[in-house]
Design an enzyme around this catalytic site. Structure first.
Site, PDB file in Angstrom:
ATOM      1  CG  ASP A   1      -1.806   1.192   1.350  1.00  0.00           C
ATOM      2  OD1 ASP A   1      -1.946   1.917   0.343  1.00  0.00           O
ATOM      3  OD2 ASP A   1      -2.346   1.418   2.438  1.00  0.00           O
TER       4      ASP A   1
ATOM      5  CB  SER B   1     -12.014 -17.761  10.943  1.00  0.00           C
ATOM      6  OG  SER B   1     -12.709 -18.474  11.940  1.00  0.00           O
TER       7      SER B   1
ATOM      8  CG  ASP C   1     -13.084   6.814  -9.993  1.00  0.00           C
ATOM      9  OD1 ASP C   1     -13.853   7.307  -9.148  1.00  0.00           O
ATOM     10  OD2 ASP C   1     -13.102   5.625 -10.334  1.00  0.00           O
TER      11      ASP C   1
ATOM     12  CB  VAL D   1      -7.459   8.524  -4.930  1.00  0.00           C
ATOM     13  CG1 VAL D   1      -8.226   7.622  -5.890  1.00  0.00           C
ATOM     14  CG2 VAL D   1      -7.343   9.937  -5.496  1.00  0.00           C
TER      15      VAL D   1
ATOM     16  CB  ILE E   1     -18.925   7.058 -11.803  1.00  0.00           C
ATOM     17  CG1 ILE E   1     -19.588   5.687 -11.901  1.00  0.00           C
ATOM     18  CG2 ILE E   1     -19.826   8.136 -12.388  1.00  0.00           C
ATOM     19  CD1 ILE E   1     -20.823   5.532 -11.028  1.00  0.00           C
TER      20      ILE E   1
ATOM     21  CE1 TYR F   1     -10.822   0.614   0.783  1.00  0.00           C
ATOM     22  CE2 TYR F   1      -9.825   2.544   1.787  1.00  0.00           C
ATOM     23  CZ  TYR F   1     -10.891   1.680   1.651  1.00  0.00           C
ATOM     24  OH  TYR F   1     -12.036   1.873   2.387  1.00  0.00           O
TER      25      TYR F   1
ATOM     26  CG  ASP G   1      -4.065  11.362  -4.408  1.00  0.00           C
ATOM     27  OD1 ASP G   1      -4.145  11.613  -3.189  1.00  0.00           O
ATOM     28  OD2 ASP G   1      -4.531  12.118  -5.289  1.00  0.00           O
TER      29      ASP G   1
END
Length: 555
Positions: free
Chosen positions: A164, A243, A207, A193, A213, A170, A190
């Protein structure tokens, strides 16, 4: 739902260091050393049993069986290479012992993967082992595995993506807590984002929320994000689970000698780097089409179908061995900014580990209702400080796990199907002896103990029910949902199925993919009928989104 116990289900011996390093203690007062030894023992017994059965199925020597097992493994993660190195280190002793008609227990006690603690019973799956001495074995001490062990351990303990670049929690990679666990990042350089955030200036230029979108409609100059998503009430789905929520699964092919082939282990590297969990197919956050062939879909896919602006907005904050007690150690891996992000639907599903443990005296180790209340309230206060206003939290109650023994105890485990020599009752007993059972209370021949475990589970469920009814928070509403597994079983039987088909066949404990999707379907129906405000509006612009940006599908 314990974390360490899963070690026993992994096929080749060289999986052990990876999984040992991923394990976290299921109850705080047990030493890591003794718990690790127990899982190493079960893993060894499992692997040697597979080797022995491969020799039997193919009428080959033990040496040939070991080489056959290695030949089936992929090169990824150096699995094939490591397998041959393990054979080089332990193969001669395994051959010597199996050739002398000693069973897997004997082999593993001999190699000291299994150890009998002073004052404790000698644990065995087959007839009692004989004594045979050899030096101890610590696979993670092997130089070529030390770094792998440490890296895997670090990634799993942090419960955030291993890769990451911008540290926004993310990732552009699937495993090691990547986009199998939470929506795929669309700009890893970034940190502003990421999936789930409110669009930045209606995403005219980029985006910013990774839902695919963005840009401006040349016909009227209106940004697509504004045209398609404004007022549609986007929702993210977040699971706080154990789990079961992470969808722990081990393929029966990995331990069934009669079914092994070159294709058996194709998915193994992915599974290992996902901690043997499959969140991409889970009932809450799964984004891939079901492999089970049933019509039910995950909560995330249903939210996406309802509103394509929800694309990629999912987080599976689940961990093997998680409970109300230890959730505080990894809840900060959750990503939600109450000022910048869309509201979220949070499912709290700690459905087992507050009553499940491997201790011989299991009841005193269960979470009390008083402590459970305190733990849950601490979690809710954390969520209230991080979730955007308009979010929702749904509690899942704990199941009545007596269905495990009732439906499985006299059936043959995949390991015992060839020679009709290992039932689930025997496996449960072996795990309980080693104190590595995922749930001694329910996976026990003692009916009184099974009843006591269910009574405590009901007490904890009632605690959740009371919290949902009485407590109020500024940023979210609270709801309660029964974990009605018996009703799922009844529905499955109406379709012509058998109850045991809803349980993971290798571990004999977790709900499988079919069960998880059927539970998700039940939750969805309840939300639609009783709590429609949770879902937000259905987006009428979905066909236009598909026309302009394509059918983005799951992740």
């Amino acid at each position: 739902m314990q974390s360490h116990w899963k070690i026993f289900m992994v096929v080749p011996l060289f999986f052990l260091p990876l999984l040992q390093s991923s394990a976290s203690p299921p109850y705080e007062d047990q030493s890591r050393l003794s718990h690790s030894n127990g899982h190493t023992c079960v893993g060894c017994v499992l692997v040697v049993s597979v080797i022995e059965q491969l020799a039997q199925v193919h009428n080959s020597t033990v040496q040939g069986a070991m080489e056959r097992l290695c030949s089936y493994l992929p090169e990824k993660l150096f699995l094939k290479t490591t397998c041959y190195l393990i054979i080089d280190k332990f193969g001669s002793d395994i051959i010597k012992l199996l050739s002398a008609d000693m069973n897997a227990d004997v082999v593993c006690h001999t190699l000291e993967f299994c150890k009998q603690n002073i004052g404790q019973p000698l644990c065995h799956l087959y007839p009692l082992p004989k004594k045979y001495s050899r030096s101890g074995s610590d696979i993670c001490s092997l130089p070529f595995l030390a770094k792998v062990c440490q890296k895997i351990k670090l990634a799993i303990e942090q419960s955030v993506p291993f890769k990451d670049v911008d540290s926004d929690k993310y990732s552009i990679f699937p495993t090691l807590r990547g986009y199998h666990w939470r929506g795929r990042d669309c700009n890893d350089s970034d940190e502003s984002v990421y999936p789930g955030r409110r669009p930045d200036s209606w995403d005219v230029h980029q985006d910013s929320n990774c839902n695919g979108i963005w840009g401006v409609d040349p016909k009227d100059g209106v940004p697509y994000e504004k045209k398609f998503c404004e007022g549609s009430q986007p929702r993210g789905i977040i699971l706080l689970g154990d789990s079961a929520g992470a969808h722990f699964h081990i393929s029966p092919e990995w331990i069934t000698a009669s079914q092994m082939s070159l294709n058996s282990f194709i998915s193994l590297p992915t599974a290992l780097t996902d901690e043997l969990d499959w969140p991409q197919l889970s009932g809450a956050t799964g984004f891939l089409a079901s492999t089970a062939g049933i019509k039910e879909k995950s909560i995330y896919l249903r939210l996406w179908k309802r509103n394509h602006c929800n694309h990629r907005d999912y987080q599976n904050i689940s961990r093997n061995g998680a409970s109300s007690r230890n959730l505080k150690t990894f809840i900060e891996s959750l990503s939600r900014n109450k000022m910048l992000d869309h509201p979220a639907i949070v499912i709290y599903a700690m459905i087992g580990n507050d009553v499940c443990n491997g201790k011989r005296d299991t009841v005193p180790a269960m979470t009390t209702p008083e402590k459970f209340y305190s733990n849950v309230m601490q979690t809710l206060k954390y969520l209230n400080s991080h979730l955007p206003n308009g979010s929702h939290v749904i509690f899942y109650g704990l199941p009545d796990g007596t269905f495990l023994w009732d439906n499985l105890h006299d059936r043959y485990h995949p390991l015992g199907q060839l020679n009709k020599d290992v039932t689930y009752a025997q496996l449960y007993s072996f795990l309980n002896c080693l104190q590595v059972s995922p749930c001694h209370g329910w996976m026990s021949s003692n009916k009184t103990l099974r009843t006591l475990t269910s009574e405590r589970a009901e007490q904890l469920s009632n605690t959740l029910k009371k919290i949902a009814a009485k407590e109020k928070f500024t940023n979210f509403n609270l709801f309660y949902m029964e974990f009605a597994f018996h009703e799922i079983i009844q529905e499955w039987q109406k379709r012509g199925g058998q109850p045991w088909q809803l349980i993971e066949p290798v571990d004999g404990f977790h709900p499988n993919e079919v069960a998880l999707l059927m539970l998700a379907d039940r939750l969805w129906e309840k939300v639609q009928l009783q709590w429609p405000q949770v879902l937000g509006k259905e987006n009428p612009f979905n066909p236009q989104i598909k026309e302009v940006f394509g059918d983005q599908g799951g992740h």
